[in-house]
Design a protein around this motif. Sequence first.
Motif, PDB file in Angstrom:
ATOM      1  N   VAL A 261      36.207  37.259  51.247  1.00 40.29           N
ATOM      2  CA  VAL A 261      36.309  38.194  50.118  1.00 40.29           C
ATOM      3  C   VAL A 261      34.932  38.785  49.825  1.00 40.29           C
ATOM      4  O   VAL A 261      34.790  39.997  49.620  1.00 40.29           O
ATOM      5  CB  VAL A 261      36.868  37.482  48.871  1.00 40.29           C
ATOM      6  N   LYS A 298      34.651  37.385  40.853  1.00 42.45           N
ATOM      7  CA  LYS A 298      35.704  36.916  41.764  1.00 42.45           C
ATOM      8  C   LYS A 298      36.408  35.693  41.184  1.00 42.45           C
ATOM      9  O   LYS A 298      37.646  35.568  41.264  1.00 42.45           O
ATOM     10  CB  LYS A 298      35.069  36.585  43.114  1.00 42.45           C
ATOM     11  N   TYR A 339      40.711  40.824  49.126  1.00 42.99           N
ATOM     12  CA  TYR A 339      41.414  39.591  49.481  1.00 42.99           C
ATOM     13  C   TYR A 339      42.355  39.773  50.672  1.00 42.99           C
ATOM     14  O   TYR A 339      42.909  38.790  51.171  1.00 42.99           O
ATOM     15  CB  TYR A 339      42.246  39.090  48.288  1.00 42.99           C
ATOM     16  N   SER A 376      42.188  30.406  43.161  1.00 42.64           N
ATOM     17  CA  SER A 376      42.475  31.817  42.915  1.00 42.64           C
ATOM     18  C   SER A 376      43.975  32.032  42.741  1.00 42.64           C
ATOM     19  O   SER A 376      44.764  31.767  43.654  1.00 42.64           O
ATOM     20  CB  SER A 376      41.957  32.672  44.081  1.00 42.64           C
TER      21      SER A 376
END
Length: 544
Positions: A261, A298, A339, A376
């Motif tokens: 990412v 992030k 992503y 995430s």
Amino acid sequence: MKPFYVAAIDFGTTFTGYASMSRNVFLSETKTIEGKEWHTDRWIRHKTPTSILFDESQLFHSFGYEAEMFYSDNIGSNTINLDNWHFFQNVKSDISEKQDHLLDDQFMLYDIRKKNRMEGIIVISEIIRYLKEDFLKILNQRLPDFDNHLVHWILTVPVIWDSTTRGFIRKAAIMAGIPSHKQTIILEPDAAAFYCDTKEVVISQGTDGCMSLQQMPLGVKYLVVDLGGGTIDITVHKKEQKRNDSYQKKALGLKWGGKKVNDCFEEYCSSEFKRFTAFKRKHPDDYLHLMENFEQEKMQFNVDKMNKRGNVKVGLPASFPKVDTTKLSITSDIFRSFYDTPINGLIEKLNQLLQSDVNEMQDIKLILVVGGFAESSIVINELKKNFRNFDIVVPEKPGLAVMHGAVLFGFLRDLEDNNVNLTERTPRRNTERQANSSRHRSRSDGKKVKHFLSDIVGREIIKAMRKEQLTQLVGQFQDKISKFKNEHVERDKVIVTLPIELRDLYKNKNNKTLEDGLTTFTDDVSCRRDKLIITSSFFRKSFL
């Protein structure tokens, strides 16, 4: 001897940490695993960046946040010239990419500026040494009379690493002062599965629709998907009565994790700002600040923020090419696109595995997702959308599952059996090269080394050392001697890592440190912390 303490080092691509537990706590009902908390100005984390800094003499200076802050604060300053210093990040990725060269004497790692380089084995051993000594320092403050030899160390490695690479890590740990009989290597997804297995965890669905683990029944097959920073490991497991039967001998390692990412963000900056590459080269301190700011955004970017379709604002340093603003505004769609590469690759590989006719894949309904990248919600949401027929389960604090599982593993598994099992389920590749690593050590060189050590620290101290510690120290010298015989590169100095035992014996006998004691020996031999530094001319004169 059973360990009184088990300490696990989770060596990651972007972040690294350690955790520990005593046998007394393990035998209690709580089984509380302790971990180091790393403090910064903005947050507290259970891991620190895998960043390490060496000075112009290639001697260790600092690690983690401390290394990043010192490097960032002093690069380009008038007080300290860092041009010949060595600052490394993401070295685990370099190891994964260069596995075929790890046993080469000339395996080198370049620093972030691609300007200075060092022997890879030294860089890795110093990371392990720092973590080991940091843990022992805290432990000895709590237990002043504790015998440090009662600690057993667990080192976690990804599935993608072959037997040669694991041997490289073992050697680095030995150089860091962890004897071979005091260390055990475990695969990262195995540690994560062990963590959930020993917690005796089944799937249940809460009122919010989220799946959680409470107790896992015997006989259930499941996938462990370890989403790390640099790699993604996928392994198949089965809950058995005997824990050492749980591995199903099916593993897949992928070379992209959460760091991908960050890489996509850099590609975006390069395409949007023509001077980004020059900025990265000329202002490494500001580049570090930029990537730290991105990492923070992030971590906070989730499904809710994505659905609100607002902009994500990343703080910019003053030297960034876009100088008319202090923040880089990125639409949520573009930020979400960073992503795509790791998520799409993961979904593709999972589909291939789950739709295959391989026996190990039959009857799997549970996918256990761990690792820092599993925190995430973007990733977990995509997995749930694409694998609706499976139970996607994320344990509490998935980023710590590997580290905590490794600690429990140290108490609940027979350590010698683990080393055998790990060898059996990996290709016996390059074993001949590993065996050859010690064949060049001649007996005459060993005698010269022992005479040399007796001269600088005293014969009584050498005799008092444990045989294994002395053998490892002499082996370091023999490896250096072999290099001098076989290569034609002239070096200014030779650096050897001294075991704690030798330094403690010297201090107890002479009432002063070895560093102070060697000042009267010769200008050609000196000591700095745990490093014995010998000029090349004196080394040649003494051993060649």
